[in-house]
Write a protein that holds these residues in place. Structure first.
Motif, PDB file in Angstrom:
ATOM      1  N   SER A   1      -8.589   3.400   0.777  1.00 37.31           N
ATOM      2  CA  SER A   1      -7.880   2.703  -0.138  1.00 37.31           C
ATOM      3  C   SER A   1      -8.508   1.819  -1.159  1.00 37.31           C
ATOM      4  CB  SER A   1      -7.437   1.520   1.027  1.00 37.31           C
ATOM      5  OG  SER A   1      -6.467   0.642   0.285  1.00 37.31           O
ATOM      6  N   ARG A   2      -7.822   2.166  -2.317  1.00 39.54           N
ATOM      7  CA  ARG A   2      -8.279   1.521  -3.534  1.00 39.54           C
ATOM      8  C   ARG A   2      -7.416   0.578  -4.348  1.00 39.54           C
ATOM      9  NH1 ARG A   2     -12.108   3.900  -1.376  1.00 39.54           N
ATOM     10  NH2 ARG A   2     -13.392   5.529  -2.496  1.00 39.54           N
ATOM     11  N   VAL A   3      -7.801  -0.407  -5.365  1.00 37.95           N
ATOM     12  CA  VAL A   3      -6.846  -1.357  -5.690  1.00 37.95           C
ATOM     13  C   VAL A   3      -6.396  -0.577  -7.348  1.00 37.95           C
ATOM     14  CG1 VAL A   3      -6.694  -3.406  -6.747  1.00 37.95           C
ATOM     15  CG2 VAL A   3      -8.209  -3.009  -4.673  1.00 37.95           C
ATOM     16  N   GLN A  56     -17.701  -3.377  -2.390  1.00 38.32           N
ATOM     17  CA  GLN A  56     -16.630  -3.273  -3.199  1.00 38.32           C
ATOM     18  C   GLN A  56     -17.271  -3.450  -4.654  1.00 38.32           C
ATOM     19  OE1 GLN A  56     -13.508  -5.895  -1.984  1.00 38.32           O
ATOM     20  NE2 GLN A  56     -14.806  -6.041  -0.143  1.00 38.32           N
ATOM     21  N   LYS A  67     -12.778  -0.081  -4.430  1.00 38.27           N
ATOM     22  CA  LYS A  67     -12.463  -0.142  -2.990  1.00 38.27           C
ATOM     23  C   LYS A  67     -11.735  -1.328  -2.843  1.00 38.27           C
ATOM     24  CE  LYS A  67     -15.944   2.871  -0.902  1.00 38.27           C
ATOM     25  NZ  LYS A  67     -16.768   3.157   0.225  1.00 38.27           N
ATOM     26  N   SER A  68     -10.710  -1.183  -1.718  1.00 38.05           N
ATOM     27  CA  SER A  68      -9.752  -2.422  -1.551  1.00 38.05           C
ATOM     28  C   SER A  68     -10.423  -3.563  -0.807  1.00 38.05           C
ATOM     29  CB  SER A  68      -8.554  -1.769  -1.107  1.00 38.05           C
ATOM     30  OG  SER A  68      -8.728  -1.543   0.388  1.00 38.05           O
ATOM     31  N   GLU A  90       0.683  -1.233  -0.090  1.00 37.27           N
ATOM     32  CA  GLU A  90       0.009   0.096   0.099  1.00 37.27           C
ATOM     33  C   GLU A  90       0.749   1.406  -0.296  1.00 37.27           C
ATOM     34  OE1 GLU A  90      -3.659  -0.407   1.716  1.00 37.27           O
ATOM     35  OE2 GLU A  90      -4.041   2.006   2.085  1.00 37.27           O
ATOM     36  N   ASN A 114      -2.403  -1.590  -3.611  1.00 38.40           N
ATOM     37  CA  ASN A 114      -3.158  -0.417  -3.215  1.00 38.40           C
ATOM     38  C   ASN A 114      -2.714   0.847  -3.081  1.00 38.40           C
ATOM     39  OD1 ASN A 114      -4.948  -2.653  -2.499  1.00 38.40           O
ATOM     40  ND2 ASN A 114      -4.424  -3.083  -0.563  1.00 38.40           N
TER      41      ASN A 114
END
Ligand code: HEM
Length: 531
Positions: free
Chosen positions: A398-400, A135, A116-117, A89, A418
């Motif tokens: 946090s995002r992927v 998600q 969204k992670s 991350e 992330n």
């Protein structure tokens, strides 16, 4: 063969505890080192704290010390706008990168869309649509489609009568429990009581009686805190998802969840398996209130959640509402009152604005519909300034990184890792907001940007700040409750400053887990002297 190996492992664990411990330690270190050596962040020399590059436990340690929101600010000061904070991350603080991660990309184009992670899954504690933690972008979009209109300014305007009923009970309760007795009032508790009463009002037009009782009836607010803190403590630990399922997490928190619904809906025997009939009869009696809207929204979403049921699907919307209204708003509310006591000149201007509308804050004097003008510009700016400086939702959103990968300044972040921004880091960015960024200065919201133009005219600071800050998130997953949050704070603050003089006798203390809470502030209230 397998069984004998397993038997041998158990035998050595029991017989040679120390050896087993050493073996586990060595294996863990080997795993961390291998991941570190293979990391694309290492290859690009992305800066960050040494231990954070190896283990999620680094961030978790600071979260459990309840200082992570400030620690991360220090890390960004030390290492710059892009910091490697956990093995997979990256934390980003530069507001100009906000739209790269959260911009309105087309959710159908998986190639470029930042979901969204998986850590959000930790907060999923039911088998139905749970807004904040969903998600899947398509389902989240559908949920927003079915729900945004009743959380809009116009939608909430229809429920103003219920806001005012909650305000009346707040004043009566404060008078009875603190003004008449002369005892200090715990600000965050009262902001929570008000929020619970308000949720009961706007959900099903009922008085839940928290302010009148002057206490947390049946530990309802306490239950909200337990759920939020549990989720916040577990979110940064990926193995929690391996070790638990939604059903396990729900079972662990079920007692608190059911307690919330029972006390807020005033349905003392509510349960998921038997509660649908009670909910239907309650919503049929109050067709314009949120319970009816939640019920309809869950019906529209039902086909996507075959494992849920009507009662669960309806009440989880109430949980999302409570999480925002009771879990988040009170903490910014506390800081707003605190700042007003530190800035009597702002408080005085707010009182003057309120006097122009008969000493009452009315939504129709605030919202610019039907050619009306906002009669509370300083008041609104003071609330916005408080949510800018003390954004209670302070965890990294946090995002992927999607299959396209992404470019953050000089670094290329490959797919599957992330990236996240967190409100404290972004909102306090001096480069974007200026050197007085940390000051409580409501007037900034009413000024023009010194240099920038928009559509041929000077760009307003309000437009500029809102394009950079992260208080309510950004893009498709922006906070659906932001208007409700503003209305709650304006109604609460207007009532308190209209009725009472406020003296702080104990300062608030910041306490971070998932949200940044403002605990401990106590005030003495007395009936306002005429000026
Ligand atoms: C000052 C008060 C509030 C703040 C600072 C705040 C902040 C935020 C933030 C930052 C997000 C984005 C989360 C993410 O991207 O992962 C969010 C989402 C959300 N908030 Fe709020 N919130 C507040 C009040 C409320 C209230 C009162 C509600 C009640 C309805 C609410 C309901 C939600 C929901 C349902 C989402 C998820 C939206 C989505 O994923 O599309 N919030 N909020």
């Amino acid at each position: 063969m397998f069984l004998s190996l397993l038997g041998w492992a158990v035998y050595s664990l029991v017989q040679h505890k120390l050896c087993s411990l050493a073996a586990i330690l060595i294996l863990t270190l080997a795993y961390w080192t291998r991941a570190y050596l293979k990391s694309p962040f290492r290859a690009q020399q992305i800066p960050g704290p040494f231990l954070g590059k190896f283990t999620n436990a680094y961030r978790w340690y600071y979260i459990m010390r309840h200082t992570w929101h400030r620690d991360l600010m220090d890390l960004h000061k030390k290492y710059g706008p892009i910091v490697w904070i956990a093995p997979n991350e990256i934390s980003v603080s530069d507001p100009s990168l906000r739209n790269v991660i959260y911009g309105f990309q087309n959710h159908k184009k998986d190639f470029t869309f930042f979901r969204k992670s998986p850590s959000y899954e930790t907060g999923s504690i039911n088998q139905d649509f749970s807004f904040i933690f969903e998600q899947d972008p398509e389902r989240a979009r559908l949920g927003k489609y079915h729900m945004s209109h009743f959380y809009s300014e116009q939608g909430l305007l229809n429920l103003e009568e219920n806001f005012d009923k909650a305000v009346d009970e707040l004043i009566e309760g404060l008078d009875k429990h603190h003004v008449k007795t002369g005892t200090p009032c715990k600000m965050v508790d009262w902001a929570e009581f008000f929020a619970l009463d308000l949720v009961a009002q706007i959900t099903a037009d009922q008085s839940a009686g928290f302010c009148l009782a002057g206490k947390d009836v049946n530990d309802t607010a306490y239950g909200t805190r337990v759920i939020i803190k549990t989720v916040g403590s577990l979110m940064p630990l990926p193995w929690v998802l391996t070790a638990t399922s939604r059903a396990i997490r729900q079972t662990l928190l079920l007692r608190f969840l059911i307690n919330l619904y029972r006390n807020v809906l005033l349905l003392p025997t509510f349960a998921f398996d038997t509660g649908a009939a009670d909910l239907i009869s309650l919503k049929d009696r109050n067709p314009k209130h949120l319970l009816a809207k939640f019920y309809n929204a869950q019906s529209n979403m039902r086909e996507h959640y075959p494992n849920g049921n009507q009662a669960e699907g309806t009440t989880i919307q109430i949980f999302n509402l409570i999480a925002g209204a009771v879990g988040v708003v009170p903490h910014t509310q506390v800081k707003l009152i605190h700042e007003l006591t530190l800035h009597p000149e702002v408080l005085q201007k707010i009182r003057e604005e309120l006097q122009t509308t008969g000493d009452t804050f009315r939504l129709e004097d605030y919202l610019p519909y039907n050619n009306r003008q906002n009669k509370y510009p300083i008041f609104e700016s003071a609330v916005r300034e408080a949510v800018r400086l003390w954004p209670a939702v302070a965890f990294s959103l946090s995002r992927v990184v999607p299959p396209s990968g992404c470019q953050l300044h000089q670094y290329h972040i490959p797919p599957g890792y992330n990236v996240g921004m967190a409100a404290y880091q972004v909102n306090y960015d001096e480069g974007y907001f200026g050197s007085d960024v940390a000051q409580f200065r409501p007037e900034r919201w009413l000024e023009d940007h010194p240099t920038q133009m928009l559509g041929g005219e000077k760009r307003s600071m309000k437009n500029y700040i809102e394009a950079g800050w992260l208080t309510f998130g950004s893009g498709g997953r922006v906070c659906i409750g932001r208007h409700l949050a503003m209305f709650m704070m304006m109604k609460f603050t207007a009532a308190v400053v209209r009725e009472f003089d406020i003296r702080v006798v104990k300062q608030p203390v910041e306490y971070h887990t998932l949200m940044t809470e403002m605990l401990g502030m106590e005030v003495l209230l007395s009936r306002k002297r005429a000026v």
